[in-house]
Design a protein around this motif. Structure first.
Motif, PDB file in Angstrom:
ATOM      1  N   ARG A  65       0.686  -1.646   0.491  1.00 43.93           N
ATOM      2  CA  ARG A  65      -0.206  -0.047   0.403  1.00 43.93           C
ATOM      3  C   ARG A  65       1.029   1.430   0.106  1.00 43.93           C
ATOM      4  O   ARG A  65       1.637   1.355   0.651  1.00 43.93           O
ATOM      5  CB  ARG A  65      -0.628   0.251   0.984  1.00 43.93           C
ATOM      6  CG  ARG A  65      -1.872   1.341   1.238  1.00 43.93           C
ATOM      7  CD  ARG A  65      -2.380   1.557   2.474  1.00 43.93           C
ATOM      8  NE  ARG A  65      -1.775   1.292   3.522  1.00 43.93           N
ATOM      9  CZ  ARG A  65      -1.694   0.813   4.233  1.00 43.93           C
ATOM     10  NH1 ARG A  65      -2.373  -0.834   4.777  1.00 43.93           N
ATOM     11  NH2 ARG A  65      -0.791   0.358   5.825  1.00 43.93           N
TER      12      ARG A  65
ATOM     13  N   THR B 172      -0.850   4.972  -0.519  1.00 46.77           N
ATOM     14  CA  THR B 172      -1.747   5.475  -0.045  1.00 46.77           C
ATOM     15  C   THR B 172      -3.342   4.857   0.622  1.00 46.77           C
ATOM     16  O   THR B 172      -3.497   4.185  -0.618  1.00 46.77           O
ATOM     17  CB  THR B 172      -1.003   6.377  -0.788  1.00 46.77           C
ATOM     18  OG1 THR B 172      -2.138   8.531   0.136  1.00 46.77           O
ATOM     19  CG2 THR B 172      -2.366   6.841  -1.778  1.00 46.77           C
ATOM     20  N   TYR B 173      -3.580   5.877   0.446  1.00 45.87           N
ATOM     21  CA  TYR B 173      -4.865   5.656   0.621  1.00 45.87           C
ATOM     22  C   TYR B 173      -5.849   7.031   0.424  1.00 45.87           C
ATOM     23  O   TYR B 173      -5.044   7.890   0.806  1.00 45.87           O
ATOM     24  CB  TYR B 173      -5.872   5.892   2.024  1.00 45.87           C
ATOM     25  CG  TYR B 173      -5.366   4.443   3.345  1.00 45.87           C
ATOM     26  CD1 TYR B 173      -5.872   3.010   3.282  1.00 45.87           C
ATOM     27  CD2 TYR B 173      -4.314   4.588   4.878  1.00 45.87           C
ATOM     28  CE1 TYR B 173      -5.484   2.427   4.310  1.00 45.87           C
ATOM     29  CE2 TYR B 173      -4.198   3.508   5.564  1.00 45.87           C
ATOM     30  CZ  TYR B 173      -4.680   2.323   4.633  1.00 45.87           C
ATOM     31  OH  TYR B 173      -4.439   1.957   6.094  1.00 45.87           O
TER      32      TYR B 173
ATOM     33  N   CYS C 153      -0.186  -0.640 -10.933  1.00 44.71           N
ATOM     34  CA  CYS C 153      -1.306  -0.307 -10.187  1.00 44.71           C
ATOM     35  C   CYS C 153      -2.535  -0.877  -9.933  1.00 44.71           C
ATOM     36  O   CYS C 153      -3.433  -1.381 -10.729  1.00 44.71           O
ATOM     37  CB  CYS C 153      -1.264   1.515 -10.143  1.00 44.71           C
ATOM     38  SG  CYS C 153      -2.345   2.448  -9.484  1.00 44.71           S
TER      39      CYS C 153
ATOM     40  N   HIS D  84      -6.367  -0.726  -7.097  1.00 49.84           N
ATOM     41  CA  HIS D  84      -7.121  -0.376  -5.741  1.00 49.84           C
ATOM     42  C   HIS D  84      -8.675  -1.283  -5.116  1.00 49.84           C
ATOM     43  O   HIS D  84      -8.952  -2.258  -5.734  1.00 49.84           O
ATOM     44  CB  HIS D  84      -7.382   1.222  -5.896  1.00 49.84           C
ATOM     45  CG  HIS D  84      -7.969   1.568  -6.724  1.00 49.84           C
ATOM     46  ND1 HIS D  84     -10.110   1.097  -6.422  1.00 49.84           N
ATOM     47  CD2 HIS D  84      -8.517   1.891  -7.909  1.00 49.84           C
ATOM     48  CE1 HIS D  84     -10.493   0.764  -7.792  1.00 49.84           C
ATOM     49  NE2 HIS D  84      -9.643   1.073  -8.414  1.00 49.84           N
TER      50      HIS D  84
ATOM     51  N   THR E 195     -10.955  -0.916   1.795  1.00 51.94           N
ATOM     52  CA  THR E 195     -10.356  -0.569   2.948  1.00 51.94           C
ATOM     53  C   THR E 195     -11.749  -0.665   3.703  1.00 51.94           C
ATOM     54  O   THR E 195     -12.371   0.454   3.628  1.00 51.94           O
ATOM     55  CB  THR E 195      -9.038  -0.128   3.319  1.00 51.94           C
ATOM     56  OG1 THR E 195      -8.268   0.139   4.235  1.00 51.94           O
ATOM     57  CG2 THR E 195      -9.101   1.340   3.097  1.00 51.94           C
TER      58      THR E 195
ATOM     59  N   ARG F  45     -10.446   3.790   0.119  1.00 50.53           N
ATOM     60  CA  ARG F  45      -9.260   2.512  -1.107  1.00 50.53           C
ATOM     61  C   ARG F  45      -8.738   2.467  -0.478  1.00 50.53           C
ATOM     62  O   ARG F  45      -7.710   3.732  -0.387  1.00 50.53           O
ATOM     63  CB  ARG F  45      -9.462   2.543  -2.348  1.00 50.53           C
ATOM     64  CG  ARG F  45     -11.231   2.934  -2.905  1.00 50.53           C
ATOM     65  CD  ARG F  45     -11.458   1.289  -3.151  1.00 50.53           C
ATOM     66  NE  ARG F  45     -13.127   1.483  -3.290  1.00 50.53           N
ATOM     67  CZ  ARG F  45     -13.115   0.225  -4.532  1.00 50.53           C
ATOM     68  NH1 ARG F  45     -12.403  -0.691  -5.155  1.00 50.53           N
ATOM     69  NH2 ARG F  45     -14.555  -0.236  -4.724  1.00 50.53           N
ATOM     70  N   GLU F  46      -7.456   1.139  -0.936  1.00 46.42           N
ATOM     71  CA  GLU F  46      -6.237   1.922  -1.081  1.00 46.42           C
ATOM     72  C   GLU F  46      -4.700   1.442  -1.979  1.00 46.42           C
ATOM     73  O   GLU F  46      -6.014   0.786  -2.737  1.00 46.42           O
ATOM     74  CB  GLU F  46      -5.505   0.692   0.616  1.00 46.42           C
ATOM     75  CG  GLU F  46      -5.738  -0.722  -0.125  1.00 46.42           C
ATOM     76  CD  GLU F  46      -5.320  -1.900   1.069  1.00 46.42           C
ATOM     77  OE1 GLU F  46      -4.261  -1.346   2.412  1.00 46.42           O
ATOM     78  OE2 GLU F  46      -5.503  -3.142   1.067  1.00 46.42           O
TER      79      GLU F  46
ATOM     80  N   ILE G 109      -2.680   0.397  -4.800  1.00 44.25           N
ATOM     81  CA  ILE G 109      -1.888  -0.417  -3.497  1.00 44.25           C
ATOM     82  C   ILE G 109      -0.221  -0.456  -6.038  1.00 44.25           C
ATOM     83  O   ILE G 109      -0.997  -1.025  -6.316  1.00 44.25           O
ATOM     84  CB  ILE G 109      -1.373  -2.381  -3.807  1.00 44.25           C
ATOM     85  CG1 ILE G 109      -2.810  -2.579  -4.905  1.00 44.25           C
ATOM     86  CG2 ILE G 109      -2.199  -2.415  -2.405  1.00 44.25           C
ATOM     87  CD1 ILE G 109      -3.863  -4.042  -4.260  1.00 44.25           C
TER      88      ILE G 109
END
Length: 84
Positions: A6, A8-9, A30, A32, A35, A52-53, A55
């Motif tokens: 991860r 960022t959120y 990438c 998402h 979460t 959402r995270e 990833i």
């Protein structure tokens, strides 16, 4: 992708799509996913699916973080604009 990390959120799916589009434009794979960050804080209020995270593969973490930091500061360049 290899091991996922991860970076960022973001508050919702629309923002997650935008962030991932930006990272992909820079060559970083990438994805998402939903979460449970802030679970319960929006109970009963429509919010486009919740937090959402974002990833990326473990090998792309440093580059992704640098790109996101530059974007946050507005410090990025449009290569197409410089050719006009």
């Amino acid at each position: 992708m290899d091991d996922l990390v991860r970076v960022t959120y973001v508050p919702n799916e629309v923002t997650a799509d935008l962030v991932c589009s930006f990272l992909r434009a820079e060559g970083i794979k990438c994805a998402h996913r939903v979460t449970n960050v802030g679970a319960g804080s929006w109970d009963g209020v429509p919010n486009m699916g919740g937090a959402r995270e974002i990833i990326v593969g473990a090998g792309d973490v440093d580059a992704a973080l640098a790109i996101l930091a530059a974007a946050e500061q507005g410090d990025f360049e449009d290569e197409d604009a410089s050719q006009v």
